[in-house]
Structure formats: C-alpha cells, structure tokens
Design an enzyme around this catalytic site. Structure first.
Site, PDB file in Angstrom:
ATOM      1  N   SER A 157      -0.998 -28.368  24.127  1.00  0.00           N
ATOM      2  CA  SER A 157      -1.040 -29.816  23.971  1.00  0.00           C
ATOM      3  C   SER A 157      -2.470 -30.329  24.071  1.00  0.00           C
ATOM      4  CB  SER A 157      -0.168 -30.473  25.050  1.00  0.00           C
ATOM      5  OG  SER A 157      -0.291 -31.878  25.024  1.00  0.00           O
ATOM      6  N   GLY A 165      -5.972 -33.277  23.248  1.00  0.00           N
ATOM      7  CA  GLY A 165      -6.987 -33.527  24.259  1.00  0.00           C
ATOM      8  C   GLY A 165      -6.346 -33.810  25.618  1.00  0.00           C
ATOM      9  N   GLN A 194      -4.917 -37.743  30.599  1.00  0.00           N
ATOM     10  CA  GLN A 194      -5.005 -38.246  31.973  1.00  0.00           C
ATOM     11  C   GLN A 194      -6.122 -37.535  32.732  1.00  0.00           C
ATOM     12  OE1 GLN A 194      -3.119 -40.726  33.577  1.00  0.00           O
ATOM     13  NE2 GLN A 194      -4.714 -40.420  35.110  1.00  0.00           N
ATOM     14  N   GLY A 213      -4.705 -32.584  39.913  1.00  0.00           N
ATOM     15  CA  GLY A 213      -4.861 -32.166  38.524  1.00  0.00           C
ATOM     16  C   GLY A 213      -5.158 -30.702  38.312  1.00  0.00           C
ATOM     17  N   GLU A 214      -4.742 -29.834  39.230  1.00  0.00           N
ATOM     18  CA  GLU A 214      -5.058 -28.407  39.068  1.00  0.00           C
ATOM     19  C   GLU A 214      -4.358 -27.801  37.859  1.00  0.00           C
ATOM     20  OE1 GLU A 214      -4.889 -24.177  41.511  1.00  0.00           O
ATOM     21  OE2 GLU A 214      -5.031 -26.047  42.620  1.00  0.00           O
ATOM     22  N   ARG A 242      -3.817 -29.291  34.984  1.00  0.00           N
ATOM     23  CA  ARG A 242      -4.636 -29.653  33.827  1.00  0.00           C
ATOM     24  C   ARG A 242      -5.914 -28.813  33.782  1.00  0.00           C
ATOM     25  NH1 ARG A 242      -4.629 -35.689  35.415  1.00  0.00           N
ATOM     26  NH2 ARG A 242      -3.438 -34.807  37.132  1.00  0.00           N
ATOM     27  N   ARG A 272       6.536 -34.714  43.412  1.00  0.00           N
ATOM     28  CA  ARG A 272       6.988 -34.080  42.164  1.00  0.00           C
ATOM     29  C   ARG A 272       8.336 -33.390  42.360  1.00  0.00           C
ATOM     30  NH1 ARG A 272       3.832 -32.688  37.927  1.00  0.00           N
ATOM     31  NH2 ARG A 272       1.714 -33.507  37.860  1.00  0.00           N
TER      32      ARG A 272
END
Length: 285
Positions: free
Chosen positions: A57, A62, A65, A81-82, A84, A119
């Site tokens: 993706s 790109g 977030q 954000g690990e 990502r 989460r």
C-alpha cells in the site's frame, strides 16, 4: 488513526492527548536509518503478511499517516507507528513523515502501551506484560489501572496471572499454540514443575480447555494421594468442583467428612487473593 487514538488516550490522560499535539506540531521527513524502535513497545510479534500488505500500500499510495517520534541523541525513537516503519523499510522507502515530540520516557511508555491496548489485538501475554509495565514503572495499583483503562480488576489480574507460567509455556500462549484458557487452567496444577510437561501433552493430544481441566484434576488427585488418604467423591461433588473452578479461575476442592465439609480455593499471590475476594464481593478489613 491519530484522531481516534487521541480521543482514546485523552479519556485516560486528558491534559496530554496526541490529537492536541497534532494541532500544534508540524510534519517533517526523517530518514529511516535515523529511527530506532520504541524500547517500551509491548508488541513482541508482528504479522509478516500484514506488514507486507501495508508495504504494498505504501508503494502504491505512500504513507498517509505520519508516525510519532521523539529525539534521542542523533536518533529518533518511535513512539507510535512501528508497523508503518517496518513496512516502509520493506518497501525500500528512504524517508518517512513524522511528528517529533518532546516526551519524557514516562509519557512515551504511556502512549505506546495505551495505543496498543486500545487496538485490542495484542496477545494475552503481551497484554499481561503491558499491564505489568504500567504497574511497575508508573506505580499503578491493579485497581487504579483497571479504572484508567476501563477494564475490570479480574480482567487485569487474570491476564497477569499468565506471567506465572514458565517461559516456554508463555511462548506457546503468545504464538497462539495454546489459548489463554489453557494457560489459566495449567496454573491450577499443584505440582508446578509439571506445567511444561502437561502443556506439551495438550498440544500432542489437541486437548481443549475442558479436557485439560479433567487431566489436571487427575494430576492433582495423584498429588493428594501422596500426602493424604484418598476420599472418593460422589458425582455431585465432582460436578460442583468443576463449576467452582470455572467460576474462580483456579483450583477448588470440596472436602466432606461425616458431619461437616469445607471448600478450599487456591490462590498464588496477594493479587490473586484480591481477585477471588472481589469475585466473592468481599472487602479486606
């Protein structure tokens, strides 16, 4: 994600939400080689397939977030954000959009752990370790933590009890080979040295939790025979023992003599005792 995350953490730490921080900060590009993972990250396992999908993706669309980081010397520690970050590395991206925050280690740990707890896809062991970190490093009691997370006290205690399992069995629960129910039931073994052995038997025979309860009952009866004269229990008493074990989440025995009887409920720590008392709706004086 940032808006929902900010709202969730804001309910726990209303003066320090990520949403408010987003409104004040600017996004900058940071080279991946300057990033290091969060030392307080509660998640120990990452779904490789999900990371690959996210990487694809990123190649196509790109990184939408930005991640959140804090400056640490010449490097930047990832606060949120690990996934990502891992996906960006897989996609051979050189830079990633990030918000740089000036955070203490305490704030960093709070945000990292709470973001993952919200989460709700941590393994039971990861969740237990997250609770333990918050209790040990931020000096929370289990009751305080339960209120701040909107969880019940028994929920937190039952998870943390899993940390009493041997390391090899914790790994089996962590990777999904054994369920949380299996882990909790194994703790009912009187002979704790047999936990790993029995766990392997569960896997070999594909035992469900109820079958494991029956097996542990046999093991515990063997231990009892070594120390006291065996007393044959009628079917009614056996059924009630099983009912009570399921209710309290620990080993329970009903002992009857000619004119009286007693119920023994086992506990393994002060927190475990408090959990049982809470179930009984009693207060310690």
């Amino acid at each position: 994600m940032a808006r929902g995350l900010g709202k969730g953490i804001g309910a726990l730490f209303p003066t320090e939400t990520l949403e408010e921080l987003h409104n004040e900060d600017t996004i900058e590009k940071i080279e991946l080689q300057k990033l290091v993972v969060n030392p307080f990250q509660p998640r120990k396992t990452f779904d490789d397939e999900a990371i690959e999908e996210l990487a694809q993706s990123i190649v196509e669309h790109g990184i939408i977030q930005p991640i959140v980081v804090r400056k640490k010397g010449k490097k930047f520690e990832i606060v949120v954000g690990e996934r990502r970050f891992r996906a960006a590395k897989l996609a051979n991206i050189q830079e990633i959009p990030a918000i740089v925050r000036d955070m203490t280690e305490e704030q960093m740990m709070e945000v990292a752990i709470l973001e993952n707890l919200q989460r709700e896809d941590l393994t039971p062991i990861e969740e237990a370790e997250a609770y333990q970190s918050l209790i040990e490093k931020l000096n929370f009691t289990q009751e305080e933590l339960a209120k701040r997370l909107g969880k019940s006290r028994p929920h937190i205690t039952n998870h943390m009890r899993l940390l009493q399992l041997p390391e090899d069995v914790r790994s089996l629960v962590n990777d999904g080979t054994l369920s949380m129910g299996h882990g909790r039931t194994l703790l009912g073994l009187k002979n704790k040295r047999k936990i790993s052995e029995v766990a392997q038997k569960v896997i070999k025979l594909s035992l469900n939790v109820r079958q494991l309860e029956a097996l542990i009952k046999q093991y515990n009866e063997e231990v009892s025979r070594e120390t006291e004269k065996p007393v044959k229990k009628d079917i009614f008493v056996q059924a009630k023992e099983t009912q009570l074990r399921e209710y309290f989440g620990t080993n329970v025995q009903i002992k009857k003599s000619k004119n009286k009887g007693k119920i023994e409920i086992e506990f393994y720590s002060e927190d475990d005792l408090e959990r049982i008392l809470e179930i009984l709706q009693l207060e310690q004086e």
